[in-house]
Design a protein around this motif. Structure first.
Motif, mmCIF file in Angstrom:
data_model
loop_
_atom_site.group_PDB
_atom_site.id
_atom_site.type_symbol
_atom_site.label_atom_id
_atom_site.label_comp_id
_atom_site.label_asym_id
_atom_site.label_seq_id
_atom_site.Cartn_x
_atom_site.Cartn_y
_atom_site.Cartn_z
ATOM 1 N N PHE A 243 7.401 -17.865 -0.199
ATOM 2 C CA PHE A 243 7.842 -16.591 -0.043
ATOM 3 C C PHE A 243 7.888 -15.843 -1.686
ATOM 4 O O PHE A 243 7.353 -14.717 -1.479
ATOM 5 C CB PHE A 243 9.198 -16.491 0.100
ATOM 6 N N ALA A 244 7.988 -16.411 -2.725
ATOM 7 C CA ALA A 244 7.889 -16.017 -3.810
ATOM 8 C C ALA A 244 6.391 -15.485 -4.253
ATOM 9 O O ALA A 244 6.370 -14.473 -4.863
ATOM 10 C CB ALA A 244 8.153 -17.043 -4.936
ATOM 11 N N ASN A 245 5.514 -15.746 -3.830
ATOM 12 C CA ASN A 245 4.120 -15.440 -4.009
ATOM 13 C C ASN A 245 3.858 -14.253 -3.246
ATOM 14 O O ASN A 245 2.784 -13.342 -3.707
ATOM 15 C CB ASN A 245 3.097 -16.390 -3.383
ATOM 16 N N VAL A 246 4.738 -13.743 -2.440
ATOM 17 C CA VAL A 246 4.425 -12.421 -1.538
ATOM 18 C C VAL A 246 5.636 -11.643 -1.580
ATOM 19 O O VAL A 246 5.528 -10.440 -1.028
ATOM 20 C CB VAL A 246 3.981 -12.817 -0.015
ATOM 21 N N LYS A 247 6.685 -11.923 -2.212
ATOM 22 C CA LYS A 247 7.959 -11.212 -2.109
ATOM 23 C C LYS A 247 7.658 -9.669 -2.517
ATOM 24 O O LYS A 247 8.141 -8.778 -1.739
ATOM 25 C CB LYS A 247 8.845 -11.770 -3.127
ATOM 26 N N GLU A 248 7.112 -9.252 -3.614
ATOM 27 C CA GLU A 248 6.814 -7.798 -3.729
ATOM 28 C C GLU A 248 6.089 -7.219 -2.898
ATOM 29 O O GLU A 248 6.560 -5.946 -2.939
ATOM 30 C CB GLU A 248 6.232 -8.026 -5.242
ATOM 31 N N ALA A 249 5.367 -7.629 -2.310
ATOM 32 C CA ALA A 249 4.646 -6.924 -1.244
ATOM 33 C C ALA A 249 4.816 -6.992 0.032
ATOM 34 O O ALA A 249 4.320 -6.442 1.098
ATOM 35 C CB ALA A 249 3.004 -7.481 -1.376
ATOM 36 N N PHE A 250 6.093 -7.578 0.174
ATOM 37 C CA PHE A 250 6.447 -7.985 1.871
ATOM 38 C C PHE A 250 7.617 -7.319 2.122
ATOM 39 O O PHE A 250 8.350 -6.703 1.138
ATOM 40 C CB PHE A 250 6.781 -9.584 1.866
ATOM 41 N N ILE A 251 8.093 -7.491 3.218
ATOM 42 C CA ILE A 251 9.442 -6.603 3.691
ATOM 43 C C ILE A 251 10.665 -7.306 2.803
ATOM 44 O O ILE A 251 10.571 -8.546 2.829
ATOM 45 C CB ILE A 251 9.464 -6.889 5.434
ATOM 46 N N LYS A 252 11.436 -6.796 2.846
ATOM 47 C CA LYS A 252 12.693 -6.951 1.723
ATOM 48 C C LYS A 252 13.632 -8.310 2.907
ATOM 49 O O LYS A 252 13.772 -7.935 4.098
ATOM 50 C CB LYS A 252 13.920 -6.048 1.863
ATOM 51 N N THR A 253 13.659 -9.370 2.260
ATOM 52 C CA THR A 253 13.957 -10.451 3.097
ATOM 53 C C THR A 253 15.468 -10.968 2.485
ATOM 54 O O THR A 253 15.414 -11.158 1.237
ATOM 55 C CB THR A 253 13.139 -11.581 3.153
ATOM 56 N N ASN A 254 16.370 -11.265 3.166
ATOM 57 C CA ASN A 254 17.687 -12.193 2.925
ATOM 58 C C ASN A 254 17.508 -13.326 3.283
ATOM 59 O O ASN A 254 17.496 -13.555 4.357
ATOM 60 C CB ASN A 254 18.876 -11.042 3.220
ATOM 61 N N PHE A 255 17.905 -14.328 2.543
ATOM 62 C CA PHE A 255 18.052 -15.742 2.809
ATOM 63 C C PHE A 255 19.637 -15.979 3.206
ATOM 64 O O PHE A 255 20.485 -15.683 2.377
ATOM 65 C CB PHE A 255 17.604 -16.743 1.634
ATOM 66 N N LEU A 256 19.935 -16.375 4.570
ATOM 67 C CA LEU A 256 21.062 -16.867 4.896
ATOM 68 C C LEU A 256 21.234 -18.271 4.809
ATOM 69 O O LEU A 256 20.748 -19.101 5.752
ATOM 70 C CB LEU A 256 21.415 -16.337 6.232
ATOM 71 N N GLU A 257 21.910 -18.878 3.734
ATOM 72 C CA GLU A 257 21.892 -20.120 3.629
ATOM 73 C C GLU A 257 23.574 -20.711 3.350
ATOM 74 O O GLU A 257 23.770 -21.825 3.835
ATOM 75 C CB GLU A 257 21.392 -20.678 2.276
ATOM 76 N N GLU A 258 24.368 -19.836 2.707
ATOM 77 C CA GLU A 258 25.771 -20.335 2.540
ATOM 78 C C GLU A 258 26.467 -19.350 3.714
ATOM 79 O O GLU A 258 26.434 -18.316 4.002
ATOM 80 C CB GLU A 258 26.301 -19.689 1.272
ATOM 81 N N LEU A 259 27.225 -20.298 4.496
ATOM 82 C CA LEU A 259 27.809 -19.967 5.605
ATOM 83 C C LEU A 259 29.059 -18.877 4.998
ATOM 84 O O LEU A 259 29.618 -19.294 4.277
ATOM 85 C CB LEU A 259 28.721 -21.207 6.398
ATOM 86 N N GLY A 260 29.164 -18.021 5.883
ATOM 87 C CA GLY A 260 30.197 -16.857 5.419
ATOM 88 C C GLY A 260 29.335 -15.775 4.927
ATOM 89 O O GLY A 260 30.163 -14.660 4.453
ATOM 90 N N THR A 261 28.275 -15.918 4.244
ATOM 91 C CA THR A 261 27.516 -14.842 3.678
ATOM 92 C C THR A 261 27.578 -13.340 4.636
ATOM 93 O O THR A 261 27.431 -13.585 5.821
ATOM 94 C CB THR A 261 26.241 -15.089 3.470
ATOM 95 N N THR A 262 27.756 -12.371 4.052
ATOM 96 C CA THR A 262 27.866 -10.983 4.910
ATOM 97 C C THR A 262 26.644 -10.078 4.579
ATOM 98 O O THR A 262 26.577 -9.906 3.145
ATOM 99 C CB THR A 262 28.980 -10.350 4.699
ATOM 100 N N LEU A 263 26.327 -9.398 5.296
ATOM 101 C CA LEU A 263 25.049 -8.450 4.860
ATOM 102 C C LEU A 263 25.713 -7.192 5.481
ATOM 103 O O LEU A 263 25.906 -7.150 6.597
ATOM 104 C CB LEU A 263 23.548 -8.943 5.689
ATOM 105 N N ILE A 264 25.507 -6.305 4.706
ATOM 106 C CA ILE A 264 25.947 -4.531 5.091
ATOM 107 C C ILE A 264 24.635 -4.367 5.928
ATOM 108 O O ILE A 264 23.432 -4.263 4.971
ATOM 109 C CB ILE A 264 26.360 -4.000 3.977
ATOM 110 N N LEU A 265 24.679 -3.616 6.871
ATOM 111 C CA LEU A 265 23.392 -3.407 7.789
ATOM 112 C C LEU A 265 23.230 -1.702 7.490
ATOM 113 O O LEU A 265 24.177 -1.227 7.176
ATOM 114 C CB LEU A 265 23.651 -3.517 9.115
#
Length: 265
Positions: A243-265
């Motif tokens: 993903f690092a190779n395309v990150k700047e040109a791709f859709i904004k992506t959030n990695f959910l790895e740690e349980l309890g992580t919250t995203l504001i929608l």
């Protein structure tokens, strides 16, 4: 939940990462739990913590007053019939929607004490790539049968859910990221706000093309990562490197790895 999660809990539109592919979604005055109660047969995948599982089953905030529980399919890393049965008895006002295999397991479970014909269980029996729409308490839920990823999964019914209530969120379960799953769904004009999908959707170049060509969401949340200490195949490192190779040109992506992580929608 981590400290950042606690500070964000009052936001009206949010997503909280609960388990392997499990999320709690709050959209204004509505709450939907997807694949939150699981007990994986494969220890590499994340079950909800015992504390969170008890809160879900007991309807304790933030899991109180759930409107819908959606289950994508019957695999143990997405669905635990024992936990969902307990939840159902404690929270009869929550509608549970899923595949025939999931609903049958709940209706026939030995400890089910409620009237099995009157329980708030909704079953959709969809053929592959068939879909139905449910209008429920002001929400529009598009239920889509998509092929499960991996070999020998042809018999697994996997449902994706497109939830519309102000925002539009698509949770695909374990759907395969191939054009055959998405090329007839006409999702791009839907202007989906968030795609919630397993990590191969961003780690594999062909899967990223499927996202861009057939979904094109505003943002992506990826999950289904193994525990770091059990990631013997190096999936997390490989995903981040790809993903690092395309990150700047791709859709904004959030990695959910740690349980309890919250995203504001």
């Amino acid at each position: 939940m981590n400290e950042s999660s606690e500070s964000l809990i009052s936001a009206s539109n949010k997503l909280i990462y609960i388990s392997n592919a499990g999320v709690l979604i709050q959209l204004k005055d509505r709450k939907i739990l997807i694949d939150g109660l699981c007990r994986s047969n494969n220890p590499i995948y994340k079950d909800p913590s015992p504390e969170i599982a008890q809160k879900i089953k007991g309807g304790i905030p933030p899991f109180n007053d759930l409107d819908l529980m959606l289950i994508t399919h019957e695999h143990s890393d997405h669905f635990d019939p024992v936990s969902v049965d307990e939840f159902s008895k404690n929270n009869p006002g929550t509608v549970i929607l899923s595949t025939p295999n999931v609903i049958t397991k709940l209706r026939t479970y030995d400890s089910m004490e409620m009237d099995k014909e009157q329980a708030n269980l909704i079953e959709f029996n969809l053929n592959l790539h068939q879909e139905e729409t449910l209008n429920f308490q002001g929400m529009k839920i598009r239920i889509i049968s998509l092929a499960h990823m991996g070999k020998n999964q042809e018999e697994t019914q996997n449902y994706a859910y497109l939830i519309e209530y102000g925002l539009k969120l698509l949770h695909v379960g374990d759907a395969d990221a191939v054009s055959e799953n998405y090329n007839q769904l006409n999702l791009v004009p839907q202007k989906i706000d968030y795609l919630i999908a397993p990590f191969p959707y961003i780690s594999i170049p062909s899967a990223r093309r499927v996202i861009k060509d057939y979904i094109n969401p505003q943002k992506i949340a990826v999950l289904h990562f193994p525990h770091k200490e059990l990631d013997h195949f190096g999936w997390i490192k490989a995903t981040r490197k790809s993903f690092a190779n395309v990150k700047e040109a791709f859709i904004k992506t959030n990695f959910l790895e740690e349980l309890g992580t919250t995203l504001i929608l």
